[in-house]
Scaffold this motif. Sequence first.
Motif, PDB file in Angstrom:
ATOM      1  N   ASN A 270     -11.476 -15.931  -9.137  1.00  0.00           N
ATOM      2  CA  ASN A 270     -12.370 -15.048  -9.889  1.00  0.00           C
ATOM      3  C   ASN A 270     -12.874 -13.875  -9.064  1.00  0.00           C
ATOM      4  O   ASN A 270     -13.847 -13.217  -9.438  1.00  0.00           O
ATOM      5  N   ILE A 271     -12.198 -13.607  -7.964  1.00  0.00           N
ATOM      6  CA  ILE A 271     -12.559 -12.488  -7.095  1.00  0.00           C
ATOM      7  C   ILE A 271     -11.712 -11.274  -7.466  1.00  0.00           C
ATOM      8  O   ILE A 271     -10.494 -11.378  -7.663  1.00  0.00           O
ATOM      9  N   TYR A 272     -12.337 -10.115  -7.563  1.00  0.00           N
ATOM     10  CA  TYR A 272     -11.612  -8.862  -7.774  1.00  0.00           C
ATOM     11  C   TYR A 272     -11.050  -8.420  -6.432  1.00  0.00           C
ATOM     12  O   TYR A 272     -11.796  -8.024  -5.537  1.00  0.00           O
ATOM     13  N   THR A 273      -9.746  -8.480  -6.279  1.00  0.00           N
ATOM     14  CA  THR A 273      -9.140  -8.243  -4.974  1.00  0.00           C
ATOM     15  C   THR A 273      -9.220  -6.788  -4.544  1.00  0.00           C
ATOM     16  O   THR A 273      -9.143  -6.492  -3.356  1.00  0.00           O
ATOM     17  N   GLY A 274      -9.372  -5.858  -5.493  1.00  0.00           N
ATOM     18  CA  GLY A 274      -9.506  -4.454  -5.134  1.00  0.00           C
ATOM     19  C   GLY A 274     -10.744  -4.187  -4.297  1.00  0.00           C
ATOM     20  O   GLY A 274     -10.733  -3.340  -3.405  1.00  0.00           O
ATOM     21  N   ASN A 275     -11.826  -4.892  -4.590  1.00  0.00           N
ATOM     22  CA  ASN A 275     -13.045  -4.856  -3.781  1.00  0.00           C
ATOM     23  C   ASN A 275     -13.795  -6.147  -4.075  1.00  0.00           C
ATOM     24  O   ASN A 275     -14.292  -6.330  -5.190  1.00  0.00           O
ATOM     25  N   ILE A 276     -13.878  -7.014  -3.104  1.00  0.00           N
ATOM     26  CA  ILE A 276     -14.389  -8.363  -3.351  1.00  0.00           C
ATOM     27  C   ILE A 276     -15.861  -8.373  -3.757  1.00  0.00           C
ATOM     28  O   ILE A 276     -16.365  -9.408  -4.204  1.00  0.00           O
ATOM     29  N   LEU A 277     -16.556  -7.217  -3.640  1.00  0.00           N
ATOM     30  CA  LEU A 277     -17.962  -7.157  -4.029  1.00  0.00           C
ATOM     31  C   LEU A 277     -18.148  -6.832  -5.505  1.00  0.00           C
ATOM     32  O   LEU A 277     -19.251  -6.965  -6.028  1.00  0.00           O
ATOM     33  N   GLY A 384     -10.249   0.199   3.642  1.00  0.00           N
ATOM     34  CA  GLY A 384     -11.528  -0.297   3.148  1.00  0.00           C
ATOM     35  C   GLY A 384     -11.700  -1.729   3.618  1.00  0.00           C
ATOM     36  O   GLY A 384     -10.792  -2.553   3.471  1.00  0.00           O
ATOM     37  N   ASP A 385     -12.856  -2.058   4.189  1.00  0.00           N
ATOM     38  CA  ASP A 385     -12.985  -3.386   4.797  1.00  0.00           C
ATOM     39  C   ASP A 385     -13.312  -4.485   3.789  1.00  0.00           C
ATOM     40  O   ASP A 385     -13.481  -5.652   4.173  1.00  0.00           O
ATOM     41  N   HIS A 386     -13.380  -4.137   2.478  1.00  0.00           N
ATOM     42  CA  HIS A 386     -13.557  -5.149   1.437  1.00  0.00           C
ATOM     43  C   HIS A 386     -12.348  -5.196   0.486  1.00  0.00           C
ATOM     44  O   HIS A 386     -12.446  -5.711  -0.623  1.00  0.00           O
ATOM     45  N   ASP A 387     -11.234  -4.686   0.951  1.00  0.00           N
ATOM     46  CA  ASP A 387      -9.978  -4.685   0.198  1.00  0.00           C
ATOM     47  C   ASP A 387      -9.209  -5.968   0.506  1.00  0.00           C
ATOM     48  O   ASP A 387      -8.862  -6.224   1.655  1.00  0.00           O
ATOM     49  N   MET A 388      -8.946  -6.772  -0.517  1.00  0.00           N
ATOM     50  CA  MET A 388      -8.143  -7.975  -0.326  1.00  0.00           C
ATOM     51  C   MET A 388      -6.727  -7.799  -0.860  1.00  0.00           C
ATOM     52  O   MET A 388      -5.925  -8.730  -0.826  1.00  0.00           O
ATOM     53  N   VAL A 389      -6.388  -6.611  -1.357  1.00  0.00           N
ATOM     54  CA  VAL A 389      -5.008  -6.339  -1.771  1.00  0.00           C
ATOM     55  C   VAL A 389      -4.148  -6.147  -0.523  1.00  0.00           C
ATOM     56  O   VAL A 389      -3.125  -6.809  -0.341  1.00  0.00           O
ATOM     57  N   ILE A 390      -4.565  -5.216   0.332  1.00  0.00           N
ATOM     58  CA  ILE A 390      -3.940  -5.016   1.643  1.00  0.00           C
ATOM     59  C   ILE A 390      -5.070  -5.098   2.677  1.00  0.00           C
ATOM     60  O   ILE A 390      -5.664  -4.086   3.045  1.00  0.00           O
ATOM     61  N   VAL A 438     -13.445   1.539   6.697  1.00  0.00           N
ATOM     62  CA  VAL A 438     -14.509   2.200   5.946  1.00  0.00           C
ATOM     63  C   VAL A 438     -15.389   1.103   5.354  1.00  0.00           C
ATOM     64  O   VAL A 438     -14.945   0.313   4.516  1.00  0.00           O
ATOM     65  N   LYS A 439     -16.620   1.041   5.825  1.00  0.00           N
ATOM     66  CA  LYS A 439     -17.536  -0.052   5.468  1.00  0.00           C
ATOM     67  C   LYS A 439     -17.855  -0.052   3.971  1.00  0.00           C
ATOM     68  O   LYS A 439     -18.284   0.948   3.409  1.00  0.00           O
ATOM     69  N   GLY A 440     -17.608  -1.201   3.347  1.00  0.00           N
ATOM     70  CA  GLY A 440     -17.934  -1.371   1.938  1.00  0.00           C
ATOM     71  C   GLY A 440     -16.880  -0.863   0.977  1.00  0.00           C
ATOM     72  O   GLY A 440     -17.020  -1.024  -0.236  1.00  0.00           O
ATOM     73  N   ALA A 441     -15.822  -0.249   1.491  1.00  0.00           N
ATOM     74  CA  ALA A 441     -14.791   0.328   0.621  1.00  0.00           C
ATOM     75  C   ALA A 441     -13.736  -0.707   0.259  1.00  0.00           C
ATOM     76  O   ALA A 441     -13.538  -1.699   0.962  1.00  0.00           O
ATOM     77  N   GLY A 442     -13.055  -0.433  -0.843  1.00  0.00           N
ATOM     78  CA  GLY A 442     -12.008  -1.331  -1.314  1.00  0.00           C
ATOM     79  C   GLY A 442     -10.660  -0.650  -1.307  1.00  0.00           C
ATOM     80  O   GLY A 442     -10.354   0.177  -0.459  1.00  0.00           O
ATOM     81  N   HIS A 443      -9.852  -1.024  -2.291  1.00  0.00           N
ATOM     82  CA  HIS A 443      -8.481  -0.528  -2.412  1.00  0.00           C
ATOM     83  C   HIS A 443      -8.430   0.462  -3.586  1.00  0.00           C
ATOM     84  O   HIS A 443      -8.431   0.049  -4.737  1.00  0.00           O
TER      85      HIS A 443
END
Length: 466
Positions: A270-277, A384-390, A438-443
């Motif tokens: 249930n985590i959004y991998t583009g930005n886990i936040l 982005g340090d909250h990106d779980m895609v890459i 980049v702190k807080g950024a996603g994919h």
Amino acid sequence: MKLWPLLSLALCLLFRSGLSQMAVESLPGLPGGLPFYLETGYIGVGELDDIQLFYYFVESERSPKDDPLVLWLTGGPGCSALSGLLYEIGPFTFDYENSTRSKPTLKLNDYSWTKVANIIFLDQPVGTGFSYANWWEDYNINDSTSAAESYEFLRKWLKVHPQFQSNPLYIAGDSHSGIAVPMVILEVDKGNKAGVEPRANLEGYILGNPLTNKTSDYNSRVPFAHLKGLISNGLYESAKTDCNGEYINVNESNADCVDDINAVDLCVENIYTGNILEPRCVDQTPKSTVGNAWDPTLINQDRPLLLWPTLRARRVWCRAYNYLYSYIWTSDKAVQDALHIREGTIEKWVRCNKTLSYTSTVTDVIDVHKELIKRGLRALIYSGDHDMVIPYVGTQAWIDTLNLTISEDWHAWFVDGQVAGYATLYSSFPSLLTFVTVKGAGHTAPEYKPEQCFALISRWFDYYYI
């Protein structure tokens, strides 16, 4: 992507010259004239110019004759250049507060990279955005043919725009373009050495959240999930031992590893991998299997699940809602006319074309990076340090394999006195590589942290310390 047979023949005869460039004076949804120079057009590539690649060109708002020239390749493959322009680094974006579903409005982007660079946003490969081909077979493409066509486009574009031939050239992109960009750069550099005209003044490249080695990048999602507290220490240690660091191509006979992967999937489903936040909102949450575990193509971020409010929960905002405005805006005939789109050349614009006849023939470009390092090119890699895609940990890992000398080790970088992320500067004479989180950024990072990414690129272009 299809064309009607008779229309295809007519277009082939009409547009075979392959060159058309027109200035855009105004855009529906943006009041007044454009305060920057925007040009759109088609350039034909391939045999007889049968492939028509569409582009948007924005001159630098600072000093067009001095500032860098950037060829921007949005990822996918098959994601429109307009996606990179509207949602990441272009001079205008949607004004969400004043937009409605029937009438999207635009606003200027204070953090557009075009404030410090001339940028060509290219719809590539063919079948992406407004790019099209005159014949069915031209839509059958792969990594190598796409790179060759992008290089041919660039050569022809420079011929038509000779005033930019001496500008420092950077090729940039994000996500899947982590594969495409290094391949295009190698084509450009080889062409320069072979004396192909016009010669591009190639200086380096920029990659955001880049796919580089599919296996290692996707495998890094498990250690990333552990670092971010999404899976327990016990589960991570068990998976690391049972799977021996291989979480993608799992041997089905390895029951312990299969159990671990299923447990990991349960934790992050249930985590959004583009930005886990951010909230995850998709049509369905696909269960991973041994064969397709951690496959990002299972998730279609353009089709959000509409979450209706209940007595217990209010309706949740989802990032994918932002993307819906691009479909509404581009389907407006007034918009297509303003952009000088050739009528009838595509059936329907989509932000990311999932039906491309595209064969991924290259899954690892680490050796290409090693070759580019030897050729003395500058490189900026940001994540982005909250990106779980890459995840950034996978990017860090392949950069370490380049065996470069660290000239400035891991350190904070700042915007307005606040930590914006962390950076490492590598040197290997005569080239220079900078890796930045980049702190807080996603994919991908500029979509989430535009101010910080603008500060980053401005400093890097101007050779300032990061």
